[in-house]
Motif scaffolding. Sequence first.
Motif, PDB file in Angstrom:
ATOM      1  N   VAL A 219       0.838  -1.201   0.000  1.00 21.70           N
ATOM      2  CA  VAL A 219       0.000   0.000   0.000  1.00 21.70           C
ATOM      3  C   VAL A 219       0.869   1.246   0.000  1.00 21.70           C
ATOM      4  CG1 VAL A 219      -1.670   1.335   1.329  1.00 21.70           C
ATOM      5  CG2 VAL A 219      -1.984  -1.118   1.062  1.00 21.70           C
ATOM      6  N   MET A 220       1.935   1.208   0.769  1.00 21.65           N
ATOM      7  CA  MET A 220       2.835   2.363   0.805  1.00 21.65           C
ATOM      8  C   MET A 220       3.536   2.555  -0.544  1.00 21.65           C
ATOM      9  SD  MET A 220       2.508   3.900   3.595  1.00 21.65           S
ATOM     10  CE  MET A 220       3.873   5.030   3.356  1.00 21.65           C
ATOM     11  N   SER A 221       3.854   1.452  -1.220  1.00 22.42           N
ATOM     12  CA  SER A 221       4.489   1.580  -2.539  1.00 22.42           C
ATOM     13  C   SER A 221       3.537   2.223  -3.535  1.00 22.42           C
ATOM     14  CB  SER A 221       4.938   0.209  -3.037  1.00 22.42           C
ATOM     15  OG  SER A 221       3.823  -0.605  -3.343  1.00 22.42           O
ATOM     16  N   ILE A 222       2.282   1.818  -3.491  1.00 21.28           N
ATOM     17  CA  ILE A 222       1.287   2.434  -4.379  1.00 21.28           C
ATOM     18  C   ILE A 222       1.122   3.913  -4.039  1.00 21.28           C
ATOM     19  CG2 ILE A 222      -1.137   2.419  -5.055  1.00 21.28           C
ATOM     20  CD1 ILE A 222      -1.147  -0.581  -4.621  1.00 21.28           C
ATOM     21  N   ALA A 223       1.116   4.224  -2.748  1.00 17.90           N
ATOM     22  CA  ALA A 223       0.991   5.626  -2.336  1.00 17.90           C
ATOM     23  C   ALA A 223       2.185   6.442  -2.819  1.00 17.90           C
ATOM     24  CB  ALA A 223       0.870   5.711  -0.817  1.00 17.90           C
ATOM     25  N   THR A 224       3.364   5.826  -2.788  1.00 16.02           N
ATOM     26  CA  THR A 224       4.566   6.536  -3.253  1.00 16.02           C
ATOM     27  C   THR A 224       4.503   6.797  -4.753  1.00 16.02           C
ATOM     28  OG1 THR A 224       5.871   5.499  -1.494  1.00 16.02           O
ATOM     29  CG2 THR A 224       7.069   6.448  -3.354  1.00 16.02           C
ATOM     30  N   VAL A 225       4.099   5.783  -5.517  1.00 18.01           N
ATOM     31  CA  VAL A 225       3.968   5.960  -6.964  1.00 18.01           C
ATOM     32  C   VAL A 225       2.942   7.035  -7.279  1.00 18.01           C
ATOM     33  CG1 VAL A 225       3.251   4.846  -9.099  1.00 18.01           C
ATOM     34  CG2 VAL A 225       4.713   3.620  -7.503  1.00 18.01           C
ATOM     35  N   GLN A 226       1.816   6.983  -6.593  1.00 16.67           N
ATOM     36  CA  GLN A 226       0.765   7.974  -6.822  1.00 16.67           C
ATOM     37  C   GLN A 226       1.243   9.381  -6.484  1.00 16.67           C
ATOM     38  OE1 GLN A 226      -1.106   9.762  -4.346  1.00 16.67           O
ATOM     39  NE2 GLN A 226      -2.494  10.687  -5.861  1.00 16.67           N
ATOM     40  N   GLN A 227       2.019   9.498  -5.427  1.00 19.34           N
ATOM     41  CA  GLN A 227       2.523  10.809  -5.027  1.00 19.34           C
ATOM     42  C   GLN A 227       3.483  11.379  -6.066  1.00 19.34           C
ATOM     43  OE1 GLN A 227       4.679  10.706  -1.354  1.00 19.34           O
ATOM     44  NE2 GLN A 227       5.001  12.919  -1.277  1.00 19.34           N
ATOM     45  N   GLN A 228       4.371  10.528  -6.591  1.00 18.53           N
ATOM     46  CA  GLN A 228       5.330  10.996  -7.587  1.00 18.53           C
ATOM     47  C   GLN A 228       4.643  11.394  -8.887  1.00 18.53           C
ATOM     48  OE1 GLN A 228       8.291  11.596  -6.610  1.00 18.53           O
ATOM     49  NE2 GLN A 228       7.955  10.602  -4.632  1.00 18.53           N
TER      50      GLN A 228
ATOM     51  N   SER B   3      11.744   7.793  -1.266  1.00 19.14           N
ATOM     52  CA  SER B   3      10.568   7.545  -0.424  1.00 19.14           C
ATOM     53  C   SER B   3      10.586   6.131   0.150  1.00 19.14           C
ATOM     54  CB  SER B   3       9.287   7.767  -1.233  1.00 19.14           C
ATOM     55  OG  SER B   3       9.203   9.081  -1.711  1.00 19.14           O
ATOM     56  N   LEU B   4      10.959   5.144  -0.663  1.00 21.45           N
ATOM     57  CA  LEU B   4      11.036   3.770  -0.175  1.00 21.45           C
ATOM     58  C   LEU B   4      12.114   3.622   0.886  1.00 21.45           C
ATOM     59  CD1 LEU B   4      10.671   1.814  -3.555  1.00 21.45           C
ATOM     60  CD2 LEU B   4       8.979   1.965  -1.718  1.00 21.45           C
TER      61      LEU B   4
END
Length: 410
Positions: A254-263, A284-285
Motif C-alpha cells: 500500500v505504501m508503494s502504491i501511495a509513493t507511486v501515486q505521489q510521484q 521515499s522507499l
Amino acid sequence: MATRGDTQPLAQSIARNRRWNGIFAHRPCIHDIPSMFRAPLSYSRARRFSPDPAFKPVSSPVSPKGAMMIRTTHPDVALNLALAVITASDAPALLLDQNFTIIAASTSFCRAFALDRRQAVGRTPMELGDGEWDVPQLRTLLGVTFHGDAEIECYEMDLDGPGAPRRLVLRAKMLDYGDLAQPRLLLTISDVTEARISEKLKDDLLREKAILLQELQHRVANSLQIIASVLMQSARRVQSEETRSHLRDAHNRVMSIATVQQQLAASRLGEVQLRAYFTQLCQSLGASMIRDPNLVSLKVSADDSMVNADISVSLGLIVTELVINALKHAFPGERGGTILVDYHALGEAWKLTVRDDGVGTPRKLAAAKPGLGTSIVEALARQLHATVETVGANPGTRVSIVHDAPVGAG
C-alpha cells in the motif's frame, strides 16, 4: 453608253476593287470584335479610322487561317474586373486607395457588419458605422502597411459596436500591379469571436479538470495513508507471527502504491522523466523501509528517457516490488549492502534492472512457488510486452525487465 475607248479604264477600276476586296476578305471587320474589347475610333482628316492611342492592343490567339487577331482592352475593364472580384469575395475585404478611401467592399463584409455598400464606398474604414471602426490600432495598421514600414500578416483588435463586442483579425497588404502612381491596399477582416470564446471555454474546462484531478489525487493519497496505518496497527496487535508478516507485506505494498501515486501527482507533464521519477521513488522507499541508511543504500542509474504516465506507473510498481523484495531477503540481520536501480533505453528497446549485492537467492527459495510480489512483477511485465530475467549476481541477485524493439523497427 460607254465607248470602246472607255473600256480599259473601267476594267482597271474593276480589277483594283477586286484586289482591295481580296485583302479585306482575310482581315477582321471592326464589327466582328466584341464591343467590350473594341477601342474607340478617331476620325482623322485623311478620313482614316485609327484606334485611340490611350489603349494598348492585346494579341489574341491565332485564327484558324493563321491571321493574328488584335484586340484592345480599355483600362476601365480591368478595373471593373478587380472591383467585381473584391465584391464577390467570400471573405470580408476592402480595397483602399492611397488615402485609405474605400474603392470596393465585398458583399460578405457588408453583410457581416450590417453596412450598406453604397455608404461604405468613398469613405475611409474609420468612418464606417457609428464610429466603432475609428480606433488607433486600425489607423496604425494601415499606416505602417502603406508606407512599407512593416508587413502585418495577422493583427487582432476588438470592435465595440452596437451589439456584443467582437474580436477581429485584420490583414493588410499592398497590391503590386504595376501602377506606382495609384497604389492600392487590400484589407481583409476575419471575425474570430466565436473561436476565441470556444478557446476560453476549453481553457476553463481544462482548468476545472485539473482542479478536480488534484482534489482526487489528494483524497486517494489520504485514503492510502489511512489503509496503511490500519494495516500497521493490525500487525502490531496480532499474536501470530505469520499473520503479522502478511499484514506488514500488505502495508508495504500500500505504501508503494501511495509513493507511486505521489510521484505521478507531482508531475504535471504528459510524459515522465524516469531518472527523476526513480530517484524520488527510491528516496521515499528508503525513508520508510531502511532503518539504518549507513548499512543499506539505495541508488539509481538511468538515462534521460521519457515515457508516458501509464508506462511510468507500471515501471514504478515493478521497481517498488523488486526493491521491497531485496530489502526483505538480501540483507538479513545486520548485513549491509547496496541496491541499484538501473534503466537504459536504445530506440524502442529498454532494460530495467534491480540488483543487490546481498546473500543471493537460496536454492530452496528459488525452487519454491512464486510469491505475490513475483506474480505482480510478471503481470506488469506482460502489460509492457517485456520479459523477466532473474540471475545470480555473485554476490547478490539481479532481476531484469527486458523489452526488445519490434521486428523491423529502426
